[in-house]
Design a protein around this motif. Structure first.
Motif, PDB file in Angstrom:
ATOM      1  N   LEU A 277     -11.311  69.677  70.563  1.00 55.51           N
ATOM      2  CA  LEU A 277      -9.961  70.082  70.949  1.00 55.51           C
ATOM      3  C   LEU A 277      -8.918  69.592  69.951  1.00 55.51           C
ATOM      4  CD1 LEU A 277     -10.031  69.281  74.767  1.00 55.51           C
ATOM      5  CD2 LEU A 277      -9.942  71.537  73.722  1.00 55.51           C
ATOM      6  N   ASP A 278      -9.216  68.478  69.314  1.00 57.60           N
ATOM      7  CA  ASP A 278      -8.211  67.848  68.460  1.00 57.60           C
ATOM      8  C   ASP A 278      -8.428  68.155  66.986  1.00 57.60           C
ATOM      9  OD1 ASP A 278      -5.976  66.431  68.050  1.00 57.60           O
ATOM     10  OD2 ASP A 278      -6.832  64.452  68.356  1.00 57.60           O
ATOM     11  N   LYS A 279      -9.168  69.237  66.699  1.00 57.92           N
ATOM     12  CA  LYS A 279      -9.396  69.540  65.282  1.00 57.92           C
ATOM     13  C   LYS A 279      -8.106  70.071  64.673  1.00 57.92           C
ATOM     14  CE  LYS A 279     -13.181  71.685  63.734  1.00 57.92           C
ATOM     15  NZ  LYS A 279     -14.052  72.859  63.490  1.00 57.92           N
TER      16      LYS A 279
ATOM     17  N   LEU B  31      -4.821  77.668  67.244  1.00 58.53           N
ATOM     18  CA  LEU B  31      -5.349  78.223  68.485  1.00 58.53           C
ATOM     19  C   LEU B  31      -6.774  78.747  68.380  1.00 58.53           C
ATOM     20  CD1 LEU B  31      -2.177  80.108  69.782  1.00 58.53           C
ATOM     21  CD2 LEU B  31      -3.079  77.966  70.652  1.00 58.53           C
TER      22      LEU B  31
END
Lengths: 347, 526
Positions: free
Chosen positions: B481-483, B475
């Protein structure tokens, strides 16, 4: 109730039934999901079937301990379903693309944007929250288990072994955890990142991105993006979902849309019919009353008429008796007079 | 009266159902033997009438080898079914050279097949069907499994040797004016450039040309008692038998005046590309591929003839740039080079390509090499040669003692003990793989390239960035976003690589790290 009053009331009830706002569960407009609601992206290609998610789910939901340890992956040899003691299970599937590497797929509640379970629940025990989870309230549940029949994914389960307080049981997307800013148990424990928690809109972007970056790895289908009107749980796969026992025949309509027509009649039936029937009942009642009154009057009239007739007859009889009497007297007087005159003559 | 009505009604109602059953018994339901269990390499679909329009009945599956074997037993030869044409070659059509009319072709098949079948059964031999439905079946193509055959370099070499390099034996050109075939030295090319899938006017289909040429030639050799190729279907078209075709140890080069080294360059001088021309080792690439058609898919011209800078119709409007860089095309440079990354020893790192920064200037310059000053070379091929020879084809490496022997991952210890990775062993394995061929050697020449297989997006040095510097907690806000989080990054890299390389080890949790007793003994966790 007068006829006029009743018709007025009936009209009002009808109008309110037509104008009245209908619940989501029975509306027929397409609901796009709550903005910023959460979801989980399950990338089936990354799942290794370690069962960590099952263990974590068991732990965070304080479910009973299973007979077989979660570290034992031999249970994957059999196809399993969710149960009242296990809100999620991982299943193993043969890989038709590469027989050496089996495919693992986790099943749990998909948290539909417009849940079938909620739409059939007539006590509103199910609720789609703004955060994404579909929650269940055991305090109002009557145990009809319509939800279990309605769910296209066969997810809700039932505590058949509890005689007095059975509940419907299913995954909650860890609602208590996510409102505290924690990850769902399964997502937190997944070692390979096969589960990704986030805003549903972001997850769809991520899924599209992964497909476009590796077109040879993924089939071009995000399961859950449109199925049954969309679900909060999304899936990516390298083989068609049908091969993993996931239904591809569900279409893109949310379940409530199929039943909206019929269910939108419910308020009218529930609201209007009692009024209508009461009115009809009142009218019949009044009719009966009026008829009764009329009957009574008739009877009275008849009796009076009878009485009058009787009196008249009596009077006539009396009169006749009177005249008879008179005639008799006259006769007698006459006779006496005649005899008197006769006697006079003779005498 | 009423009862009679009911009786007749029932009879009429049941009639169609009765017919249906009768039909199933009489007209269908006979299972075709070869449909699922067997499939045939010698199957031919007879559809001689297709040339005259829509077929009234399904095509007929004819098993060629089965028939030749049966005729052999009866001491009959090919002429039983095939007639000779004016060149004394067997026509590959059945009992005719050309299609005459629909009725005639139909009669040829019906009379000859049925008569022969009848004769065979009369003499007490095993024989074929004589009724319509037994030959004309539905869905017979499912039982075909003919493996196409390629004349690869080895087969070509064997043929040239047998025919003392007389190319005209097979190769020819067509003159549309005289309507004759002729041979021109140096114009030899693949049969498929002219012979397509279907027979066109004056142009046999590939299948017809091959069977006419190859089978007739093999037959003549057999008659002359020379070494000969197969004449039975399965000899060429059985996948298993194809493996048994002997290969030449040293495959001679196909000589067609092609360059050893070429310079791939823009052929439109009026449009400057401003990219350096690409030296191309043509000779080496001949060895890497089985046929010329792998790259020269439509003709044996140089690429730039059809693939111009902007693209022209002759090259399907594919521009020079696309023809060399399209990843999904096997005939483009990058397409073929990237396909090699799927090899087991390469895919471990290359499965993570999507996250790699690739299109650096250095990457382009690998092929678009900087050209020596003008006037250094008079001939293009000399310049190409010079550039090709100047390339370094092996990777640099750190000294063994600089490479950590073991890497211990203990940042996330919770359920499992720390994981130990035999780091140096892995690096050495990859270096060995890289140096095993010129392509990978050249593209991984920097000593950090092998490091970047795992330590992507990291500084190139002996001490790369720690994974946890970028891969943080769940979070954590990030532009990407996809790390993946740290645990995902570790597992994704290790398991991803093992899975792709099909190493078969380190697939279960305890293969890399032992269970931590403290955690597992806590009953809540079981």
């Amino acid at each position: 109730m007068s006829r006029r009053k009743f018709l007025g009331l009936a009209g009002a009830a009808g109008a309110s039934a037509l104008i009245g706002s209908s619940a989501h569960s029975a509306s027929n407009k397409h609901f796009e999901g709550y903005p910023n609601s959460f979801g989980v992206l399950h990338d089936i290609t990354l799942c290794v079937g370690c069962r960590s998610c099952e263990a974590a789910c068991n732990r965070v939901n304080e479910l009973p301990q299973p007979d077989v340890s979660f570290s034992d992956v031999s249970v994957l040899e059999q196809k399993r379903r969710t149960s009242s003691d296990a809100f999620t299970v991982v299943n193993k599937h043969a890989n038709l693309k590469n027989s050496k590497v089996p495919i693992f797929n986790k099943i749990q509640c998909n948290h539909c944007l417009e849940p079938a379970c909620a739409s059939v629940c007539f006590v509103k025990a199910f609720k789609k929250t703004e955060q994404g989870p579909v929650l269940y309230d055991p305090s109002v549940c009557v145990g009809c288990r319509y939800c279990m029949v309605a769910c296209p994914f066969d997810i809700p389960t039932y505590e058949y072994d509890k005689a007095f307080t059975p509940r419907v049981r299913k995954c909650t997307l860890c609602y208590p955890r996510i409102i505290e800013g924690l990850l769902p148990g399964c997502v937190e424990s997944c070692p390979t990142g096969a589960l990704k928690f986030g805003k549903r809109d972001d997850l769809i972007k991520i899924a599209r991105d992964r497909i476009s970056k590796k077109p040879e790895k993924y089939i071009e289908h995000i399961y859950g993006e449109h199925e049954m009107g969309g679900t909060s749980w999304l899936y990516l796969s390298g083989v068609p979902f049908k091969q993993l026992g996931m239904r591809e025949d569900l279409g893109i309509k949310p379940a409530p849309e199929y039943t909206a027509g019929a269910l939108s009649g419910v308020p009218i039936v529930v609201g209007l019919w009692p009024v209508l029937l009461t009115g009809i009942y009142a009218m019949t009642k009044r009719k009966e009353k009026v008829a009764d009154l009329e009957k009574k009057e008739c009877v009275k009239e008849a009796i009076e008429k009878e009485k009058a007739d009787a009196n008249a007859k009596l009077a006539k009889a009396m009169e006749k008796a009177e005249t008879d009497k008179k005639t008799a007297i006259d006769k007698a007087v006459k006779k006496a007079l005649e005899e008197a005159s006769k006697a006079k003559v003779e005498g | 009266m009423k009862a009679k009505h009911i009786k007749w009604g029932a009879i009429f109602a049941l009639l169609p159902i009765a017919f249906l059953f009768y039909g199933m018994i009489v007209f269908g339901g006979q299972k075709y033997e070869g449909s699922t269990q067997n499939c045939f390499t010698d199957g031919i679909l007879i559809n001689g009438l297709a040339a005259f329009g829509k077929l009234e009945r399904p095509e007929v599956l004819f098993l060629h080898d089965k028939h030749t074997d049966a005729l052999e037993k009866k001491n009959k030869d090919c002429l039983t079914c095939h007639v000779k044409d004016k060149n004394n070659n067997l026509s590959i059509k059945f009992k005719r050279i050309e299609n005459v009319s629909k009725d005639e072709v139909m009669d040829i098949y019906h009379l000859n097949c049925i008569n022969c079948h009848n004769e065979m059964s009369a003499s007490g031999d095993k024989s074929g069907p004589v009724t319509c439905g037994e030959c004309h079946r539905d869905k017979v193509e499912e039982s075909l499994c003919r493996a196409p055959i390629e004349i690869d370099k080895s087969l070509h070499g064997r043929h040239s040797k047998a025919y003392e390099n007389k190319c005209e034996t097979c190769h020819h050109e067509y003159n549309p004016e005289t309507k004759k075939l002729f041979y021109e030295k140096g114009k030899e090319s693949s049969c498929r450039y002219c012979h397509k899938d279907k027979t066109e006017e004056n142009r046999m289909s590939m299948s017809m040309a091959a069977h006419t040429q190859c089978v007739n030639c093999h037959k003549k050799n057999i008659e002359e008692q020379k070494t000969a190729g197969p004449i039975k279907c399965s000899g060429c078209h059985d996948a298993k038998k194809q493996q048994l075709i002997s290969k030449l140890d040293t495959i001679p080069r196909l000589e067609r005046k092609q360059p050893d080294a070429a310079l791939i360059k823009n052929n439109s001088p009026e449009l400057a590309t401003r990219m350096n021309f690409v030296p191309f080792d043509h000779k080496a690439h001949e060895e890497y591929n089985d046929t010329c058609r792998v790259c020269h898919h439509e003709s044996l011209n140089e690429c730039t003839k059809c693939h111009t800078l902007l693209g022209i119709k002759e090259g399907s409007n594919v521009s020079l740039e696309s023809s060399m860089h399209t990843k999904k095309e096997k005939s483009s440079c990058i397409g073929c080079h990237e396909a090699k990354q799927k090899d087991k020893q390469c895919i471990g790192c290359h499965t993570f390509d999507s996250s790699r920064k690739k299109s650096s200037e250095d990457y382009c310059a690998k092929c678009h090499m900087s050209v020596p000053a003008q006037g250094t070379f008079t001939e293009e091929k000399d310049m190409s040669n010079f550039l090709l020879i100047s390339r370094k084809l092996t990777t640099d490496s750190y000294n063994a003692e600089e490479i950590p022997e073991k890497v211990v991952m203990k940042d996330l210890v919770d359920k499992y003990e720390q994981a130990e990775m035999p780091h140096r062993k892995i690096v050495e394995y990859f270096e060995k793989s890289i140096n095993s061929n010129k392509l990978s050697g050249y593209f991984h020449k920097d000593k950090n390239t092998v490091c970047n297989g795992c330590h992507h997006n990291s500084t190139s040095s002996v001490k790369p960035t720690r994974c946890g510097n970028c891969h943080g907690k769940p979070l954590a806000e990030s532009e990407n976003l996809d790390k993946p989080v740290l645990m995902t990054a570790y597992h994704g890299l290790c398991i991803g690589c093992h899975k792709e390389m099909e190493l078969g080890k380190a697939t279960g949790c305890a293969d890399c790290h032992k269970e931590r007793k403290k955690w597992w003994n806590n009953s809540v966790n079981r």
